[in-house]
Every structure is written in C-alpha cells, then in structure tokens.
Design a protein around this motif. Structure first.
Motif, PDB file in Angstrom:
ATOM      1  N   GLY A  28      52.520 -53.115  27.331  1.00 29.35           N
ATOM      2  CA  GLY A  28      53.436 -53.806  27.018  1.00 29.35           C
ATOM      3  C   GLY A  28      54.395 -54.175  27.606  1.00 29.35           C
ATOM      4  O   GLY A  28      53.209 -54.827  29.502  1.00 29.35           O
ATOM      5  N   LEU A  29      55.141 -55.684  26.768  1.00 27.57           N
ATOM      6  CA  LEU A  29      55.796 -56.400  27.559  1.00 27.57           C
ATOM      7  C   LEU A  29      56.894 -56.294  27.673  1.00 27.57           C
ATOM      8  O   LEU A  29      57.688 -55.889  26.716  1.00 27.57           O
ATOM      9  N   TRP A  30      58.216 -56.146  29.137  1.00 26.06           N
ATOM     10  CA  TRP A  30      59.464 -56.259  28.613  1.00 26.06           C
ATOM     11  C   TRP A  30      60.387 -57.206  29.314  1.00 26.06           C
ATOM     12  O   TRP A  30      59.546 -57.498  30.253  1.00 26.06           O
ATOM     13  N   ILE A  31      61.407 -58.211  28.447  1.00 24.38           N
ATOM     14  CA  ILE A  31      62.299 -59.059  29.256  1.00 24.38           C
ATOM     15  C   ILE A  31      63.810 -58.336  29.843  1.00 24.38           C
ATOM     16  O   ILE A  31      64.280 -57.369  28.899  1.00 24.38           O
ATOM     17  N   ALA A  32      63.482 -58.794  31.050  1.00 22.12           N
ATOM     18  CA  ALA A  32      64.838 -58.135  31.650  1.00 22.12           C
ATOM     19  C   ALA A  32      65.482 -59.519  32.195  1.00 22.12           C
ATOM     20  O   ALA A  32      64.410 -60.059  33.124  1.00 22.12           O
ATOM     21  N   GLN A  33      66.698 -59.385  32.094  1.00 21.14           N
ATOM     22  CA  GLN A  33      67.539 -60.573  32.785  1.00 21.14           C
ATOM     23  C   GLN A  33      67.932 -59.913  34.669  1.00 21.14           C
ATOM     24  O   GLN A  33      68.149 -60.494  35.773  1.00 21.14           O
ATOM     25  N   THR A  34      67.938 -57.882  34.302  1.00 25.26           N
ATOM     26  CA  THR A  34      68.511 -57.160  35.642  1.00 25.26           C
ATOM     27  C   THR A  34      68.082 -55.726  35.413  1.00 25.26           C
ATOM     28  O   THR A  34      66.796 -55.659  34.493  1.00 25.26           O
ATOM     29  N   GLU A  35      67.795 -56.086  36.441  1.00 31.96           N
ATOM     30  CA  GLU A  35      66.239 -54.156  36.112  1.00 31.96           C
ATOM     31  C   GLU A  35      67.584 -53.069  37.428  1.00 31.96           C
ATOM     32  O   GLU A  35      68.353 -53.511  38.272  1.00 31.96           O
ATOM     33  N   GLY A  36      67.445 -51.719  37.219  1.00 31.41           N
ATOM     34  CA  GLY A  36      67.604 -50.797  37.372  1.00 31.41           C
ATOM     35  C   GLY A  36      67.276 -49.497  36.491  1.00 31.41           C
ATOM     36  O   GLY A  36      66.316 -49.341  35.742  1.00 31.41           O
ATOM     37  N   ALA A  37      67.508 -48.832  37.091  1.00 29.47           N
ATOM     38  CA  ALA A  37      67.519 -47.317  36.572  1.00 29.47           C
ATOM     39  C   ALA A  37      67.180 -47.102  34.742  1.00 29.47           C
ATOM     40  O   ALA A  37      66.258 -46.614  34.059  1.00 29.47           O
ATOM     41  N   LYS A  38      68.242 -47.320  34.249  1.00 27.23           N
ATOM     42  CA  LYS A  38      68.617 -47.199  32.860  1.00 27.23           C
ATOM     43  C   LYS A  38      67.512 -48.304  32.481  1.00 27.23           C
ATOM     44  O   LYS A  38      67.376 -47.873  31.355  1.00 27.23           O
ATOM     45  N   PHE A  39      67.499 -49.821  33.014  1.00 28.69           N
ATOM     46  CA  PHE A  39      66.131 -50.346  32.474  1.00 28.69           C
ATOM     47  C   PHE A  39      64.820 -49.998  32.087  1.00 28.69           C
ATOM     48  O   PHE A  39      63.746 -49.519  31.608  1.00 28.69           O
ATOM     49  N   TRP A  40      64.583 -48.568  33.617  1.00 34.01           N
ATOM     50  CA  TRP A  40      62.753 -49.123  33.311  1.00 34.01           C
ATOM     51  C   TRP A  40      62.875 -47.234  32.565  1.00 34.01           C
ATOM     52  O   TRP A  40      61.686 -46.704  32.447  1.00 34.01           O
ATOM     53  N   LEU A  41      64.277 -46.380  32.998  1.00 32.18           N
ATOM     54  CA  LEU A  41      64.024 -45.550  31.960  1.00 32.18           C
ATOM     55  C   LEU A  41      63.691 -45.584  30.667  1.00 32.18           C
ATOM     56  O   LEU A  41      62.978 -45.033  29.984  1.00 32.18           O
ATOM     57  N   GLN A  42      64.612 -47.063  29.438  1.00 30.78           N
ATOM     58  CA  GLN A  42      64.092 -47.219  28.350  1.00 30.78           C
ATOM     59  C   GLN A  42      62.728 -47.249  28.405  1.00 30.78           C
ATOM     60  O   GLN A  42      61.514 -46.855  27.304  1.00 30.78           O
ATOM     61  N   VAL A  43      61.797 -48.406  29.602  1.00 26.96           N
ATOM     62  CA  VAL A  43      60.594 -49.103  29.476  1.00 26.96           C
ATOM     63  C   VAL A  43      59.605 -47.531  29.368  1.00 26.96           C
ATOM     64  O   VAL A  43      58.707 -46.766  28.584  1.00 26.96           O
ATOM     65  N   ALA A  44      59.902 -46.058  30.270  1.00 27.26           N
ATOM     66  CA  ALA A  44      59.134 -45.046  30.541  1.00 27.26           C
ATOM     67  C   ALA A  44      59.619 -44.365  29.164  1.00 27.26           C
ATOM     68  O   ALA A  44      57.935 -43.885  28.539  1.00 27.26           O
ATOM     69  N   THR A  45      60.461 -44.087  28.290  1.00 29.50           N
ATOM     70  CA  THR A  45      60.492 -43.295  27.205  1.00 29.50           C
ATOM     71  C   THR A  45      60.063 -44.094  26.102  1.00 29.50           C
ATOM     72  O   THR A  45      59.433 -43.565  25.346  1.00 29.50           O
ATOM     73  N   GLU A  46      59.758 -45.810  26.057  1.00 25.75           N
ATOM     74  CA  GLU A  46      59.037 -45.882  24.978  1.00 25.75           C
ATOM     75  C   GLU A  46      58.030 -46.090  24.498  1.00 25.75           C
ATOM     76  O   GLU A  46      57.163 -45.957  24.160  1.00 25.75           O
ATOM     77  N   LEU A  47      56.958 -45.922  26.487  1.00 22.23           N
ATOM     78  CA  LEU A  47      55.526 -45.472  26.423  1.00 22.23           C
ATOM     79  C   LEU A  47      55.336 -44.611  25.675  1.00 22.23           C
ATOM     80  O   LEU A  47      53.949 -44.388  24.994  1.00 22.23           O
ATOM     81  N   LYS A  48      56.564 -42.839  25.968  1.00 17.29           N
ATOM     82  CA  LYS A  48      55.959 -41.909  25.636  1.00 17.29           C
ATOM     83  C   LYS A  48      56.498 -41.618  24.011  1.00 17.29           C
ATOM     84  O   LYS A  48      55.652 -41.477  23.581  1.00 17.29           O
ATOM     85  N   ASN A  49      57.158 -42.888  23.820  1.00 10.93           N
ATOM     86  CA  ASN A  49      57.420 -42.792  22.242  1.00 10.93           C
ATOM     87  C   ASN A  49      56.607 -43.701  21.112  1.00 10.93           C
ATOM     88  O   ASN A  49      55.619 -42.970  20.600  1.00 10.93           O
ATOM     89  N   ARG A  50      55.528 -44.499  21.932  1.00  9.53           N
ATOM     90  CA  ARG A  50      54.648 -45.163  21.591  1.00  9.53           C
ATOM     91  C   ARG A  50      52.804 -44.561  21.674  1.00  9.53           C
ATOM     92  O   ARG A  50      52.466 -44.987  20.893  1.00  9.53           O
ATOM     93  N   GLY A  51      53.318 -43.125  21.935  1.00  6.39           N
ATOM     94  CA  GLY A  51      52.117 -42.321  22.067  1.00  6.39           C
ATOM     95  C   GLY A  51      50.621 -42.684  23.849  1.00  6.39           C
ATOM     96  O   GLY A  51      50.042 -41.643  23.876  1.00  6.39           O
ATOM     97  N   VAL A  52      51.653 -43.046  25.045  1.00  3.69           N
ATOM     98  CA  VAL A  52      51.244 -42.961  26.555  1.00  3.69           C
ATOM     99  C   VAL A  52      51.313 -40.853  26.605  1.00  3.69           C
ATOM    100  O   VAL A  52      52.850 -40.927  26.866  1.00  3.69           O
ATOM    101  N   GLN A  53      50.710 -40.481  26.080  1.00  5.32           N
ATOM    102  CA  GLN A  53      51.640 -38.745  26.045  1.00  5.32           C
ATOM    103  C   GLN A  53      51.223 -38.313  27.490  1.00  5.32           C
ATOM    104  O   GLN A  53      52.095 -37.688  28.043  1.00  5.32           O
ATOM    105  N   ASP A  54      50.057 -38.769  28.253  1.00  2.00           N
ATOM    106  CA  ASP A  54      50.568 -37.976  29.979  1.00  2.00           C
ATOM    107  C   ASP A  54      49.679 -39.035  30.756  1.00  2.00           C
ATOM    108  O   ASP A  54      48.927 -40.386  30.460  1.00  2.00           O
TER     109      ASP A  54
END
Length: 230
Positions: A28-54
């Motif tokens: 995946g690709l993600w665009i961000a103006q700022t980075e932080g724990a909340k942003f990275w949690l969204q990235v990891a959650t999206e990967l999980k929801n899109r099928g990265v099981q483990d």
C-alpha cells in the motif's frame, strides 16, 4: 501539494512485504502531512482489513509510534528496527575524521555471532567511546530490545530481516519520478503517478529473495502454528 492556495509538503509511505513464496509485494501507499501513533495505527489496521493476516517480522526505521501500532494490530509480530538506519543516525553525531572508526565499532555490534556477544561489544563501545559520543550509546541501549530480534536467526537469513534496504530501493526509484515536479494539484494525482511507476517497478520482482528457502524453513519451525495450511 497545492492545498487551498498554498503548497504544503507531504510524505508518501509505501509498505513492502515478502510473501510466503519469497517474492516482494507492495502492500500500500499512504500520504500524510504529519506522522504519529494514530496515523500508524490506521495504516496497520488497514493492512489487516485488506487481508494481511499475519506478519512474522516487521522491519521499520524508527518512525515514532509505528512499532507500537504494529504490535497492537499484530500482537504476535516481532518488530525489528533497521540496523542500517540506526547506524546512519548514530554517525550524525560523529565528525568526518572519526566516522570510519566509529562505524567499525558499531559494525562489531551488529555482526556479532550471538546477542550476548553483541551486548559485550556494545558495552565495549560505551567504555571506549561513551564519553565522546554519549548520545550514540544511549540510543543503542534505549532501542536494544528492538535491535536484536534478528540474532535469533542464522547469518544467511539476518540480511533479509535486519534492514529496510529493499524498500529504500523502491523509494529511490519513486524519487526519480517526483524530483522534477514542482508540485501536484492533489493527493490523487500523486498516487496515480506513483501507482503507475510501481506497476513498472514490480514487473522486475519475478524471483524470490536469495536464501529464501532457508528463511522459510526457519519461520516454519519457529512458528508452525501460524503457518497457513495448504
């Protein structure tokens, strides 16, 4: 990016994975103006929801909050800090005349045969250079738990999992495309350009990583219950 009449700097973050066949896949690709724990949690959650099981091992380059986000979504994942980035960060505190000597001392740490030997080399570094470069020793000690997971694997596998060099190569290819652009009208325009570029880049990913069979056997032995049944 042009945004409401002004131009703002944004970062693009790609995630690269190695599948069970040892082949690289852009996740995946993600665009961000700022980075932080909340942003990275969204990235990891999206990967999980899109099928990265483990994920067995996630190699990251010290982005704040990213390791914790990965462990929240993938609690069984081992997070490995990129050794190459750690060394580069450390050498920022060193003058040119001493860089090679300090780099050699750091190399003795991460090329040690065992984690115990690596700890001894770090202790020697603190004794010999701690007074001159306290920030380096403190940084390695502070991040030690995330720097040593790759020592659990034999040397031929460590080079696969201890650095983010694979994704840095992708980043270099993408920079060649964006460096001559003054700005982009919106996020979508940039994503389209990078997507097309990545389709061309990924056509070269036709072979598994070197020594992948050995790595897969190690993962199977260590995490047999997590391996998918075929």
């Amino acid at each position: 990016m042009r945004d409401a009449g002004t131009v703002r700097n944004k970062a693009v973050y790609p995630a690269l994975g190695i599948n069970l066949s040892g082949e690289k896949e852009l996740l995946g690709l993600w665009i961000a103006q700022t980075e932080g724990a909340k942003f990275w949690l969204q990235v990891a959650t999206e990967l999980k929801n899109r099928g990265v099981q483990d994920i067995f091992i996630a190699c990251v380059d010290g982005l704040k909050g990213f390791p914790e986000a990965i462990e929240t979504v993938y609690p069984n994942t081992t997070v490995q800090l990129c050794i190459v980035h750690m060394v580069r960060h450390s050498l920022n505190y060193v003058g040119w005349k001493q860089r090679k000597a300090v780099a050699d001392d750091l190399r003795a740490i991460y090329t040690a045969a065992t984690v115990s030997e690596a700890g001894n080399r770090l202790a020697e570094f603190e004794t010999n250079r701690g007074a001159d470069f306290p920030a380096i020793a403190q940084s390695w000690q502070r991040n030690w738990a995330r720097l040593i997971p790759f020592f659990d694997y034999p040397p031929e596998i460590r080079r696969i999992i201890y650095t983010t060099n694979a994704i840095q190569s992708v980043n270099m290819s993408l920079r060649k495309i964006t460096k001559n652009r003054a700005s982009f009208p919106n996020d979508q325009a940039l994503l389209k350009l990078l997507y097309l570029a990545l389709m061309n880049i990924s056509q070269k990913w036709t072979r598994p990583l070197q020594n992948w069979k050995a790595a897969l056997n190690q993962f199977t032995i260590r995490s047999e219950e997590r391996m998918p049944r075929r």
